[in-house]
Each structure stands twice: as structure tokens, then as C-alpha cells.
Motif scaffolding. Structure first.
Motif, mmCIF file in Angstrom:
data_model
loop_
_atom_site.group_PDB
_atom_site.id
_atom_site.type_symbol
_atom_site.label_atom_id
_atom_site.label_comp_id
_atom_site.label_asym_id
_atom_site.label_seq_id
_atom_site.Cartn_x
_atom_site.Cartn_y
_atom_site.Cartn_z
ATOM 1 N N LYS A 52 -2.509 1.327 12.943
ATOM 2 C CA LYS A 52 -3.017 0.481 11.853
ATOM 3 C C LYS A 52 -4.022 -0.573 12.312
ATOM 4 O O LYS A 52 -4.070 -1.686 11.787
ATOM 5 C CB LYS A 52 -1.864 -0.172 11.103
ATOM 6 N N GLY A 53 -4.829 -0.214 13.316
ATOM 7 C CA GLY A 53 -5.919 -1.082 13.730
ATOM 8 C C GLY A 53 -5.633 -2.006 14.891
ATOM 9 O O GLY A 53 -6.499 -2.781 15.286
ATOM 10 N N LYS A 54 -4.441 -1.922 15.469
ATOM 11 C CA LYS A 54 -4.113 -2.804 16.596
ATOM 12 C C LYS A 54 -4.798 -2.362 17.881
ATOM 13 O O LYS A 54 -5.297 -3.180 18.655
ATOM 14 C CB LYS A 54 -2.601 -2.853 16.790
ATOM 15 N N ASP A 55 -4.788 -1.057 18.146
ATOM 16 C CA ASP A 55 -5.417 -0.508 19.344
ATOM 17 C C ASP A 55 -6.334 0.641 18.951
ATOM 18 O O ASP A 55 -6.083 1.338 17.950
ATOM 19 C CB ASP A 55 -4.355 -0.001 20.334
ATOM 20 N N TRP A 56 -7.367 0.855 19.768
ATOM 21 C CA TRP A 56 -8.393 1.842 19.422
ATOM 22 C C TRP A 56 -8.733 2.733 20.604
ATOM 23 O O TRP A 56 -8.671 2.308 21.759
ATOM 24 C CB TRP A 56 -9.664 1.130 18.937
ATOM 25 N N ALA A 60 -19.007 -0.143 5.824
ATOM 26 C CA ALA A 60 -17.958 0.500 5.025
ATOM 27 C C ALA A 60 -16.715 -0.364 4.997
ATOM 28 O O ALA A 60 -16.494 -1.208 5.879
ATOM 29 C CB ALA A 60 -17.619 1.879 5.597
ATOM 30 N N ILE A 61 -15.889 -0.154 3.984
ATOM 31 C CA ILE A 61 -14.587 -0.808 3.862
ATOM 32 C C ILE A 61 -13.552 0.224 3.451
ATOM 33 O O ILE A 61 -13.877 1.275 2.905
ATOM 34 C CB ILE A 61 -14.587 -1.959 2.834
ATOM 35 N N GLU A 62 -12.277 -0.097 3.703
ATOM 36 C CA GLU A 62 -11.155 0.734 3.267
ATOM 37 C C GLU A 62 -9.936 -0.162 3.085
ATOM 38 O O GLU A 62 -9.914 -1.310 3.546
ATOM 39 C CB GLU A 62 -10.837 1.842 4.268
ATOM 40 N N ILE A 63 -8.921 0.381 2.423
ATOM 41 C CA ILE A 63 -7.646 -0.312 2.255
ATOM 42 C C ILE A 63 -6.545 0.585 2.806
ATOM 43 O O ILE A 63 -6.433 1.752 2.414
ATOM 44 C CB ILE A 63 -7.370 -0.652 0.785
ATOM 45 N N LEU A 64 -5.736 0.047 3.720
ATOM 46 C CA LEU A 64 -4.645 0.809 4.313
ATOM 47 C C LEU A 64 -3.468 0.906 3.341
ATOM 48 O O LEU A 64 -3.359 0.117 2.398
ATOM 49 C CB LEU A 64 -4.179 0.143 5.609
ATOM 50 N N ILE A 79 -8.633 7.081 6.254
ATOM 51 C CA ILE A 79 -7.273 6.661 6.596
ATOM 52 C C ILE A 79 -6.290 7.675 6.026
ATOM 53 O O ILE A 79 -6.456 8.134 4.893
ATOM 54 C CB ILE A 79 -6.982 5.262 6.014
ATOM 55 N N ASN A 80 -5.237 8.023 6.799
ATOM 56 C CA ASN A 80 -4.229 8.927 6.263
ATOM 57 C C ASN A 80 -3.057 8.137 5.679
ATOM 58 O O ASN A 80 -3.051 6.900 5.681
ATOM 59 C CB ASN A 80 -3.771 9.944 7.317
ATOM 60 N N LYS A 81 -2.060 8.851 5.194
ATOM 61 C CA LYS A 81 -0.948 8.203 4.500
ATOM 62 C C LYS A 81 -0.105 7.347 5.434
ATOM 63 O O LYS A 81 0.600 6.440 4.984
ATOM 64 C CB LYS A 81 -0.084 9.264 3.816
ATOM 65 N N LYS A 82 -0.138 7.643 6.745
ATOM 66 C CA LYS A 82 0.624 6.849 7.715
ATOM 67 C C LYS A 82 -0.098 5.569 8.109
ATOM 68 O O LYS A 82 0.482 4.688 8.734
ATOM 69 C CB LYS A 82 0.898 7.671 8.975
ATOM 70 N N GLY A 83 -1.386 5.484 7.780
ATOM 71 C CA GLY A 83 -2.162 4.321 8.165
ATOM 72 C C GLY A 83 -2.988 4.523 9.412
ATOM 73 O O GLY A 83 -3.566 3.562 9.933
ATOM 74 N N ASP A 84 -3.055 5.759 9.928
ATOM 75 C CA ASP A 84 -3.975 6.054 11.020
ATOM 76 C C ASP A 84 -5.408 5.901 10.508
ATOM 77 O O ASP A 84 -5.711 6.272 9.365
ATOM 78 C CB ASP A 84 -3.776 7.473 11.541
#
Length: 346
Positions: free
Chosen positions: A211-215, A130-134, A187-192
Motif C-alpha cells: 500500500k505504498g510503504k515500499d517500492w 495521475a491520481i488513484e484511491i486505494l 491498484i488491485n483489490k488488495k491495495g497493491d
């Protein structure tokens, strides 16, 4: 009328209002996609401009809410399966093909300038799902694990350069996803960011609040197995929704519908659907403060209006993917280019 009788009538009225709310009226239309390809990816730029993708390196675009479609093919590699697509504009889209090794690729497609290769899977055992755009323009992709970490890619703000993200989260052997609807990431509007995983006995939710830095990794109650897990994850106004199942069990009910109000840490089951087997795609909207859930798979499509309601089957077509194009209208698509539109009425 006695006070007791009045109370009884009030209770009956409230029950009838609740039932009517849960049994949302709807209208179905059959759309002509203009292709016989299996449609797997679907994304709406807005309620009129829509992108879709599928097998035989097929891309579709509609500028009139799905009533008519333009068809585009990647002639240089027409065997690629475009299993996910994300709208950049009415002229451009981010496209992902799925398959083992170099069959997994990421492209930028332009109706004006054509195809641009952005990423080719360098690992023979790799497989993109899958792919998405933040909201900040960064791209993210998820694929099957090739080692002990989740396989997560992120791009720059131009979607041009892609690289793997190192995480402290572990992945089980065989854990990955299902490239069955292009909706393993939400992804939500904040980028979570949330990613739903499956296969290899896993069914986890990976969550990043920066935004993908930590999981973080949360275990879901979704059915697990070699070919089971989460196929689709969607983020609503105040909750997460996951669906999936066991792809090897096509004629039984399994535990495959859950919602979470705490980013995936804990889950509540939804009622049993009408359609049996695994669901491949899902979509969620909120109409008049009522959550509307859509699910679809090889055996058909159901919807649920409110968490305590009963599911209604509205199609028995082999449908893989679903997307709301506005709050009250969704499009679903699947095998042999089949495509339908459902509109929820007042």
C-alpha cells in the motif's frame, strides 16, 4: 466418416470457435457529453454513476451510464486542465489538474458543497500525472521527478492531507509520466499499486505490495525516448497490461503493447494493433474467461479479444481515455468532447 476425417473436422471446429472468440461481436453508440472540452479523465463508481474531467476546468457526471451528463466548471481557475478524476461517491470526486508548478493541484469536488483545495504543487518544475484511491481510502498521486526519486504523494484516509513518500527507488533525469488519460496508476483489490513511467528515456513500472510503504522498480520493454514510454497501465484478474508509445511518432507502429503475469518483472508483447502511433488510454475486462483489451489515442481505438487474437479497429476518433463501466461495456472519450460507448455481445 473415417477417424482421420473426423479429426480434421474437430480441428476445423476448434479453429472456428477460437476465431469467433477472438472476433468478439460488439455494438457502438455515440454519446453526447454536452461539452467541447478535451476529456482526459474518466472513472466509474458503478455501471450507472460515472465521472469525467478535462480541459477548461471541466467536470462531468452521469447517473445513467453516460447517456446524459451534467457539466460543472471551476470558475475561479477555468484554465486548469483536469486530467484525472476518481469517484468517491455519486456526489463527490477527487480531481487532479496537470501543468507546471502550481498548475498541478488536487481538489475534492462536491456537487453539494463545491470545491476544496487539497494540494498545490510547491515545486516550479513539478508536474502531476495521475491520481488513484486505494481500497483503504488512502489517495495516491504520481508526478514528474524533481530529483533522484520518483515523485509520489499519499494522503490520509480522508484524502485531506497529502505528503511526499520517500523511497529507495531511483528516478532517471526527466523521468515522469504522461497526463494523457489519468491511468498511469493501477491498484488491485488488495491495495497493491503499480505506476507506469515514461519520458527521459525511461519506461519503468513502480510496484508496491504494501500500500505504498515500499517500492520496487522493474524495467519494461516499452519503447523509450524523450517523449516515449508508458502512458497507461491496467491491472486485470491475473495480469498487468501496459500501453504507450512515442508521442513524437504519430504515423508508425512501435513496440507499445505488453502484458505481465509476475507484477511487472517480465513482459510478453501482444500482436501489432491496427491503429498507428501512440496510445494514450487503455482499459481491460474479462468476459467468459477471455481478456478484452481496449486502447485509444489520437488516431483511433482498437480492441483485442484474447492474447493470441488480432486487434480490431472500431473507431478513428481522437480518443484519449477509456473505462469499462461493467464487464462488457466501456466508454471512451477525447477531443472536442467526443464520447462513444462499446458493448461486447454474446
Amino acid at each position: 466418416m473415417t477417424i482421420l476425417t473426423g479429426r480434421i473436422w474437430l480441428v476445423i471446429l476448434l479453429i472456428n470457435i477460437t476465431i469467433a472468440k477472438a472476433q468478439k461481436n460488439y455494438k457502438l453508440d455515440t454519446l453526447s457529453s454536452g461539452t467541447s472540452a478535451l476529456i482526459i479523465g474518466l472513472d466509474a463508481l458503478d455501471e450507472n454513476n460515472l465521472w469525467a474531467s478535462g480541459t477548461n476546468a471541466t467536470i462531468l457526471f452521469s447517473s445513467n451510464a453516460g447517456n446524459t451528463w451534467e457539466t460543472f466548471h471551476f470558475e475561479q481557475a477555468d484554465s486548469l486542465q483536469f486530467r484525472a478524476i476518481k469517484a468517491i461517491s455519486s456526489n463527490e470526486a477527487l480531481v487532479m489538474s496537470a501543468g507546471e508548478g502550481p498548475a498541478s493541484q488536487i481538489f475534492k469536488f462536491s456537487k453539494i458543497s463545491g470545491w476544496k483545495s487539497l494540494y498545490i504543487m510547491p515545486h516550479s518544475e513539478g508536474f502531476l500525472d495521475a491520481i488513484e484511491i486505494l481500497p483503504n481510502g488512502l489517495g495516491i498521486a504520481y508526478g514528474d521527478a524533481i530529483d533522484e526519486q520518483p515523485f509520489i504523494l499519499m494522503s490520509d484516509e480522508n484524502l485531506e492531507n497529502w505528503g511526499r513518500v520517500e523511497t529507495s527507488v531511483t528516478a532517471s533525469k526527466g523521468e515522469g509520466g504522461f497526463a494523457s488519460s489519468g491511468s498511469n496508476i493501477t491498484i488491485n483489490k488488495k491495495g497493491d499499486i503499480w505506476i507506469g513511467t515514461g519520458a527521459g528515456g525511461s519506461a519503468n513500472v513502480l510496484y508496491s505490495k504494501n500500500k505504498g510503504k515500499d517500492w520496487q522498480k522493474f524495467i519494461s520493454p516499452m519503447i523509450k525516448g524523450e517523449a516515449a514510454g508508458i502512458t497507461s497501465i491496467r491491472q486485470g484478474d491475473d495480469l498487468l497490461f501496459i500501453t504507450g508509445g512515442d508521442l513524437a511518432k504519430s504515423d508508425v507502429y512501435t513496440d507499445n503493447l505488453f502484458i505481465s503475469s509476475d507484477n511487472g518483472k517480465s513482459w510478453l508483447p501482444l500482436n501489432q494493433p491496427i491503429t498507428k502511433g501512440a496510445f494514450y488510454g487503455s482499459a481491460i475486462s474479462n468476459i467468459d474467461n477471455t481478456n478484452i483489451y481496449l486502447v485509444c489515442g489520437p488516431n483511433g481505438a482498437d480492441f483485442l479479444a484474447s492474447e493470441k487474437g488480432k486487434w480490431i479497429q472500431f473507431s478513428q476518433l481522437n480518443l484519449w481515455t477509456a473505462e469499462f463501466i461493467n464487464k462488457s461495456t466501456a466508454i471512451l472519450a477525447g477531443r472536442e468532447g467526443k464520447m462513444i460507448k462499446i458493448e461486447f455481445l454474446d
